[in-house]
Structures are given as structure tokens and as C-alpha cells.
Design a protein around this motif. Structure first.
Motif, PDB file in Angstrom:
ATOM      1  N   SER A 170      24.261  20.988  40.463  1.00  0.00           N
ATOM      2  CA  SER A 170      24.503  21.714  41.702  1.00  0.00           C
ATOM      3  C   SER A 170      24.740  23.185  41.370  1.00  0.00           C
ATOM      4  O   SER A 170      24.775  23.574  40.204  1.00  0.00           O
ATOM      5  CB  SER A 170      25.723  21.137  42.436  1.00  0.00           C
ATOM      6  N   GLY A 171      24.935  23.973  42.428  1.00  0.00           N
ATOM      7  CA  GLY A 171      25.309  25.369  42.256  1.00  0.00           C
ATOM      8  C   GLY A 171      24.237  26.347  42.674  1.00  0.00           C
ATOM      9  O   GLY A 171      23.048  26.115  42.427  1.00  0.00           O
ATOM     10  N   ASP A 172      24.653  27.450  43.308  1.00  0.00           N
ATOM     11  CA  ASP A 172      23.743  28.509  43.731  1.00  0.00           C
ATOM     12  C   ASP A 172      23.951  29.790  42.934  1.00  0.00           C
ATOM     13  O   ASP A 172      23.001  30.385  42.451  1.00  0.00           O
ATOM     14  CB  ASP A 172      23.936  28.807  45.224  1.00  0.00           C
ATOM     15  N   LYS A 173      25.195  30.202  42.789  1.00  0.00           N
ATOM     16  CA  LYS A 173      25.505  31.416  42.025  1.00  0.00           C
ATOM     17  C   LYS A 173      25.383  31.160  40.527  1.00  0.00           C
ATOM     18  O   LYS A 173      24.885  31.978  39.762  1.00  0.00           O
ATOM     19  CB  LYS A 173      26.921  31.910  42.339  1.00  0.00           C
ATOM     20  N   THR A 174      25.882  30.000  40.106  1.00  0.00           N
ATOM     21  CA  THR A 174      25.725  29.528  38.734  1.00  0.00           C
ATOM     22  C   THR A 174      25.218  28.089  38.796  1.00  0.00           C
ATOM     23  O   THR A 174      25.221  27.471  39.862  1.00  0.00           O
ATOM     24  CB  THR A 174      27.050  29.574  37.952  1.00  0.00           C
ATOM     25  N   ALA A 175      24.805  27.574  37.660  1.00  0.00           N
ATOM     26  CA  ALA A 175      24.307  26.195  37.604  1.00  0.00           C
ATOM     27  C   ALA A 175      25.363  25.299  36.972  1.00  0.00           C
ATOM     28  O   ALA A 175      25.838  25.573  35.865  1.00  0.00           O
ATOM     29  CB  ALA A 175      23.025  26.129  36.792  1.00  0.00           C
ATOM     30  N   PHE A 176      25.722  24.245  37.680  1.00  0.00           N
ATOM     31  CA  PHE A 176      26.626  23.240  37.139  1.00  0.00           C
ATOM     32  C   PHE A 176      25.756  22.223  36.419  1.00  0.00           C
ATOM     33  O   PHE A 176      24.875  21.601  37.026  1.00  0.00           O
ATOM     34  CB  PHE A 176      27.424  22.591  38.271  1.00  0.00           C
ATOM     35  N   THR A 177      25.988  22.078  35.118  1.00  0.00           N
ATOM     36  CA  THR A 177      25.075  21.295  34.295  1.00  0.00           C
ATOM     37  C   THR A 177      25.820  20.318  33.400  1.00  0.00           C
ATOM     38  O   THR A 177      27.046  20.369  33.276  1.00  0.00           O
ATOM     39  CB  THR A 177      24.204  22.232  33.436  1.00  0.00           C
ATOM     40  N   ALA A 178      25.073  19.424  32.779  1.00  0.00           N
ATOM     41  CA  ALA A 178      25.649  18.463  31.830  1.00  0.00           C
ATOM     42  C   ALA A 178      25.732  19.105  30.451  1.00  0.00           C
ATOM     43  O   ALA A 178      24.735  19.604  29.930  1.00  0.00           O
ATOM     44  CB  ALA A 178      24.796  17.200  31.770  1.00  0.00           C
ATOM     45  N   GLY A 179      26.931  19.086  29.871  1.00  0.00           N
ATOM     46  CA  GLY A 179      27.103  19.585  28.516  1.00  0.00           C
ATOM     47  C   GLY A 179      26.960  18.466  27.497  1.00  0.00           C
ATOM     48  O   GLY A 179      26.477  17.374  27.808  1.00  0.00           O
ATOM     49  N   GLU A 210      20.330  32.885  34.081  1.00  0.00           N
ATOM     50  CA  GLU A 210      19.720  33.651  32.990  1.00  0.00           C
ATOM     51  C   GLU A 210      19.826  32.888  31.675  1.00  0.00           C
ATOM     52  O   GLU A 210      18.898  32.918  30.845  1.00  0.00           O
ATOM     53  CB  GLU A 210      20.393  35.022  32.880  1.00  0.00           C
ATOM     54  N   GLN A 211      20.949  32.185  31.484  1.00  0.00           N
ATOM     55  CA  GLN A 211      21.086  31.346  30.285  1.00  0.00           C
ATOM     56  C   GLN A 211      20.083  30.200  30.308  1.00  0.00           C
ATOM     57  O   GLN A 211      19.517  29.828  29.274  1.00  0.00           O
ATOM     58  CB  GLN A 211      22.511  30.789  30.196  1.00  0.00           C
ATOM     59  N   VAL A 212      19.857  29.629  31.476  1.00  0.00           N
ATOM     60  CA  VAL A 212      18.850  28.568  31.603  1.00  0.00           C
ATOM     61  C   VAL A 212      17.483  29.108  31.210  1.00  0.00           C
ATOM     62  O   VAL A 212      16.754  28.490  30.420  1.00  0.00           O
ATOM     63  CB  VAL A 212      18.811  28.015  33.042  1.00  0.00           C
ATOM     64  N   ALA A 213      17.146  30.279  31.737  1.00  0.00           N
ATOM     65  CA  ALA A 213      15.837  30.870  31.451  1.00  0.00           C
ATOM     66  C   ALA A 213      15.667  31.156  29.963  1.00  0.00           C
ATOM     67  O   ALA A 213      14.590  30.935  29.390  1.00  0.00           O
ATOM     68  CB  ALA A 213      15.668  32.161  32.259  1.00  0.00           C
ATOM     69  N   ALA A 214      16.741  31.610  29.323  1.00  0.00           N
ATOM     70  CA  ALA A 214      16.663  31.938  27.900  1.00  0.00           C
ATOM     71  C   ALA A 214      16.393  30.714  27.044  1.00  0.00           C
ATOM     72  O   ALA A 214      15.785  30.803  25.979  1.00  0.00           O
ATOM     73  CB  ALA A 214      17.964  32.607  27.450  1.00  0.00           C
ATOM     74  N   ARG A 215      16.809  29.547  27.511  1.00  0.00           N
ATOM     75  CA  ARG A 215      16.602  28.308  26.754  1.00  0.00           C
ATOM     76  C   ARG A 215      15.263  27.645  27.057  1.00  0.00           C
ATOM     77  O   ARG A 215      14.871  26.708  26.383  1.00  0.00           O
ATOM     78  CB  ARG A 215      17.764  27.345  27.006  1.00  0.00           C
ATOM     79  N   ALA A 216      14.566  28.127  28.076  1.00  0.00           N
ATOM     80  CA  ALA A 216      13.183  27.722  28.385  1.00  0.00           C
ATOM     81  C   ALA A 216      12.971  26.206  28.341  1.00  0.00           C
ATOM     82  O   ALA A 216      12.144  25.712  27.564  1.00  0.00           O
ATOM     83  CB  ALA A 216      12.214  28.417  27.420  1.00  0.00           C
ATOM     84  N   PHE A 236      15.023  25.154  45.716  1.00  0.00           N
ATOM     85  CA  PHE A 236      15.893  26.242  45.266  1.00  0.00           C
ATOM     86  C   PHE A 236      15.529  26.688  43.857  1.00  0.00           C
ATOM     87  O   PHE A 236      15.387  27.887  43.585  1.00  0.00           O
ATOM     88  CB  PHE A 236      17.355  25.786  45.321  1.00  0.00           C
ATOM     89  N   LEU A 237      15.349  25.750  42.956  1.00  0.00           N
ATOM     90  CA  LEU A 237      15.028  26.086  41.569  1.00  0.00           C
ATOM     91  C   LEU A 237      13.646  26.727  41.457  1.00  0.00           C
ATOM     92  O   LEU A 237      13.456  27.696  40.702  1.00  0.00           O
ATOM     93  CB  LEU A 237      15.107  24.832  40.701  1.00  0.00           C
ATOM     94  N   LEU A 238      12.678  26.190  42.181  1.00  0.00           N
ATOM     95  CA  LEU A 238      11.314  26.721  42.103  1.00  0.00           C
ATOM     96  C   LEU A 238      11.225  28.154  42.614  1.00  0.00           C
ATOM     97  O   LEU A 238      10.343  28.914  42.194  1.00  0.00           O
ATOM     98  CB  LEU A 238      10.358  25.821  42.900  1.00  0.00           C
ATOM     99  N   SER A 239      12.121  28.524  43.518  1.00  0.00           N
ATOM    100  CA  SER A 239      12.067  29.865  44.096  1.00  0.00           C
ATOM    101  C   SER A 239      13.045  30.842  43.448  1.00  0.00           C
ATOM    102  O   SER A 239      13.073  32.018  43.815  1.00  0.00           O
ATOM    103  CB  SER A 239      12.357  29.800  45.600  1.00  0.00           C
ATOM    104  N   HIS A 240      13.825  30.385  42.477  1.00  0.00           N
ATOM    105  CA  HIS A 240      14.839  31.257  41.879  1.00  0.00           C
ATOM    106  C   HIS A 240      14.169  32.325  41.011  1.00  0.00           C
ATOM    107  O   HIS A 240      13.402  32.010  40.096  1.00  0.00           O
ATOM    108  CB  HIS A 240      15.826  30.446  41.038  1.00  0.00           C
ATOM    109  N   PRO A 241      14.459  33.593  41.274  1.00  0.00           N
ATOM    110  CA  PRO A 241      13.765  34.680  40.539  1.00  0.00           C
ATOM    111  C   PRO A 241      13.948  34.611  39.027  1.00  0.00           C
ATOM    112  O   PRO A 241      13.020  34.946  38.275  1.00  0.00           O
ATOM    113  CB  PRO A 241      14.416  35.952  41.102  1.00  0.00           C
ATOM    114  N   ALA A 242      15.109  34.174  38.568  1.00  0.00           N
ATOM    115  CA  ALA A 242      15.386  34.183  37.123  1.00  0.00           C
ATOM    116  C   ALA A 242      14.626  33.088  36.382  1.00  0.00           C
ATOM    117  O   ALA A 242      14.541  33.124  35.145  1.00  0.00           O
ATOM    118  CB  ALA A 242      16.887  34.033  36.873  1.00  0.00           C
ATOM    119  N   LEU A 243      14.070  32.126  37.110  1.00  0.00           N
ATOM    120  CA  LEU A 243      13.497  30.950  36.453  1.00  0.00           C
ATOM    121  C   LEU A 243      11.970  30.921  36.457  1.00  0.00           C
ATOM    122  O   LEU A 243      11.374  29.943  35.981  1.00  0.00           O
ATOM    123  CB  LEU A 243      14.019  29.668  37.127  1.00  0.00           C
ATOM    124  N   GLN A 244      11.351  31.955  36.953  1.00  0.00           N
ATOM    125  CA  GLN A 244       9.898  31.896  37.174  1.00  0.00           C
ATOM    126  C   GLN A 244       9.084  31.707  35.901  1.00  0.00           C
ATOM    127  O   GLN A 244       7.968  31.174  35.950  1.00  0.00           O
ATOM    128  CB  GLN A 244       9.437  33.140  37.935  1.00  0.00           C
TER     129      GLN A 244
END
Length: 285
Positions: A170-179, A210-216, A236-244
Motif C-alpha cells: 500500500s501507500g501513495d507518498k511512500t511504498a509500504f513493502t515486505a522486508g 525512487e528507491q524502488v526505481a533504483a532497484r529495478a 497507480f503504479l503504472l502511472s507513477h512518474p518515478a517508476l516509468q
């Protein structure tokens, strides 16, 4: 028997007879062990109970849609409360308060385990609950079935190139993810993947897009639960500018798991099988 559980030691003179379960994954452990007749109440589902357990579940009173108040919990007259998350025993439902009322309690081991959480902890959880209720043979039968599923997946994905996976909870400003600290990380690895945030030493945590994008990541696993649909999360993810430029976004490579299968319970092998089939479909033809 004496059981040490998340810092609380309990001596059981006899198996509990009036258990209340709070959170879906622990409810399903009880039902998978055939302990519905020892249950007087339950609460807090994230999605549907599996068909195999539905009839047994329907015979148990739902005392609250989410967590009950302390008074509602006491009204069920339990002798044992089994919680799935640390939040079960908050807001007046503390384990000390329950003990003072003569009620034993047990918390899912994932809530207090030192990372990493693995399938071995699932085995320990199921065996311990079965021993508390005096049905250890049922645990061994159940674990035989669960490990049969895991063995099948292991054989199917042997030697596969691991997919680099990002989990979007979940998350819009940041991504809540599994560690890397929860069973979700083990599920990814057993399914032939590699969690790009395995270095996050907690079961869950927030990261920037941006961290997600860096890990590709090659693939994105979407956790399905709550009011926000999977389709909405994907949009949401498909349209996020940082993830294109992320490969998973360019290739629209998504997998989906229900949240209730990604925590320490009897659905873990099913989650491994489902994710492996989504990440590596060619291995299951």
C-alpha cells in the motif's frame, strides 16, 4: 505443559476449551487442526475463509468484525485468546490483563521472532498450538500435506533464474513493502524470486518510490486486501512518474497474493505455489 511465547510463560494444566482467535491466519491454523469445537469466538478477517474450513468457521460466533473491546472479549468467557499480530493485545486487551482475569493467551511467533522468519517457524507454530490443545498427531498430518506442496514447488523451480521482486502492499507518498524479516520474504525466495528489499530487516517497512526505481525489479507482487482493489493499485503504479523505467512497469509484470497468505499460517505453501506459477509459468506447463 509449559509454553514460553513472546516473553510470556504459561503453564497449561489441560487443553483450552473456550478459545477465541483474533486475526485470520491464526483462526485458520485452529480450523486446519480441527479445533473448531474448542472455539467460542473469533474476529478480524482480511478476506474469505477457504472453502475447506468454511463449514467449521460458520459454526463459530464472530464476536467482532475487527478487534473486540476488552468487555466484548470477556463476555465470550474465553479461557484462551490466540492473536495473530501484536495489535491483538493492545487497547485494554493486554496479556497481563487477560491473565489477571484467568485467561491464557498466545501470540503468533512471527510477531516476536528474530528475523529471518522461515517455514521452520510455521512448523513450530503449528506444532505448539497442537500440543497446547492435545492434538500433536494432527499437526504432523497437516505439516506433511503443507510440505508436500512446498516440495513440489521446489522441484518445479529448481535452477530457475530468480526474478527480482518488489512487493507493493500500500501507500501513495511512500511504498509500504515486505522486508527481509517476515515470512513474506521466504515466500518470494521459495517461489524462485529475490526480494529487492530483503535488506530491510523488518517484516514490513516504508520505502520511497525512487528507491524502488533504483532497484529495478523485474516483477511486482501486489498484496490484495482491504478497500483498495488490485486493479486500482496496478493503475497507480503504472502511472507513477518515478517508476516509468522500471522493467516490471514497462512489461506490466505483476503477481497477486492475498495478504492473509503472506503471514505465518497454513496458507504459506499455497502462497509459494501461487507466486511460483505467476513468476515462472513455463515451469508448470
Amino acid at each position: 505443559m509449559t509454553v514460553g511465547n513472546c516473553g510470556v510463560e504459561t503453564v497449561y494444566e489441560r487443553p483450552p476449551e473456550r478459545a477465541v482467535t483474533l486475526n485470520q491466519h491464526v483462526t485458520e491454523i485452529m480450523l486446519a487442526l480441527g479445533l473448531e469445537n474448542s472455539m467460542v469466538g473469533t474476529g478480524y478477517l482480511d478476506d474469505e475463509i477457504p472453502p475447506a474450513y468454511r463449514e467449521a468457521y460458520d459454526g463459530i460466533e464472530v464476536i467482532a468484525d475487527e478487534y473486540p473491546s476488552y468487555e466484548t472479549l470477556l463476555a465470550a468467557e474465553p479461557d484462551f485468546v490466540y492473536g495473530g499480530f501484536a495489535s491483538t493485545f493492545e487497547e485494554g486487551r493486554g496479556r497481563d490483563a487477560l491473565a489477571g482475569a484467568g485467561i491464557d493467551s498466545y501470540l503468533s511467533l512471527e510477531a516476536c521472532a528474530e528475523p529471518p522468519v522461515t517455514v521452520d517457524l510455521m512448523d513450530r507454530e503449528i506444532r505448539t498450538v497442537a500440543e497446547v490443545f492435545g492434538v500433536p498427531r494432527r499437526a504432523e498430518k497437516l505439516l506433511g500435506e503443507l510440505h508436500g506442496t512446498l516440495d513440489g514447488v521446489r522441484d518445479a523451480v529448481a535452477g530457475v533464474e530468480a526474478a527480482e521482486v518488489f512487493v507493493y502492499d500500500s501507500g501513495d507518498k511512500t511504498a509500504f513493502t515486505a522486508g527481509g524479516g517476515g515470512i513474506g520474504n521466504e515466500i518470494i525466495e521459495l517461489a524462485g524470486g529475490a526480494n529487492v528489499f530483503a535488506g530491510l530487516g523488518k517484516p514490513f517497512g516504508d520505502v520511497s518510490f525512487e528507491q524502488v526505481a533504483a532497484r529495478a525489479p523485474d516483477a511486482i507482487v501486489v498484496y490484495d486486501y482491504g478497500d483498495r482493489s488490485v486493479a486500482d493499485k496496478k493503475r497507480f503504479l503504472l502511472s507513477h512518474p518515478a517508476l516509468q523505467d522500471v522493467p516490471a512497469i514497462r512489461n506490466e509484470r505483476f503477481a497477486v497474493l492475498p495478504l492473509s497468505s503472506t503471514v505465518l499460517g497454513v496458507r504459506v505453501p499455497e502462497a509459494v505455489d501461487s507466486l511460483a506459477r505467476q513468476l515462472h509459468p513455463d515451469r508448470f506447463r
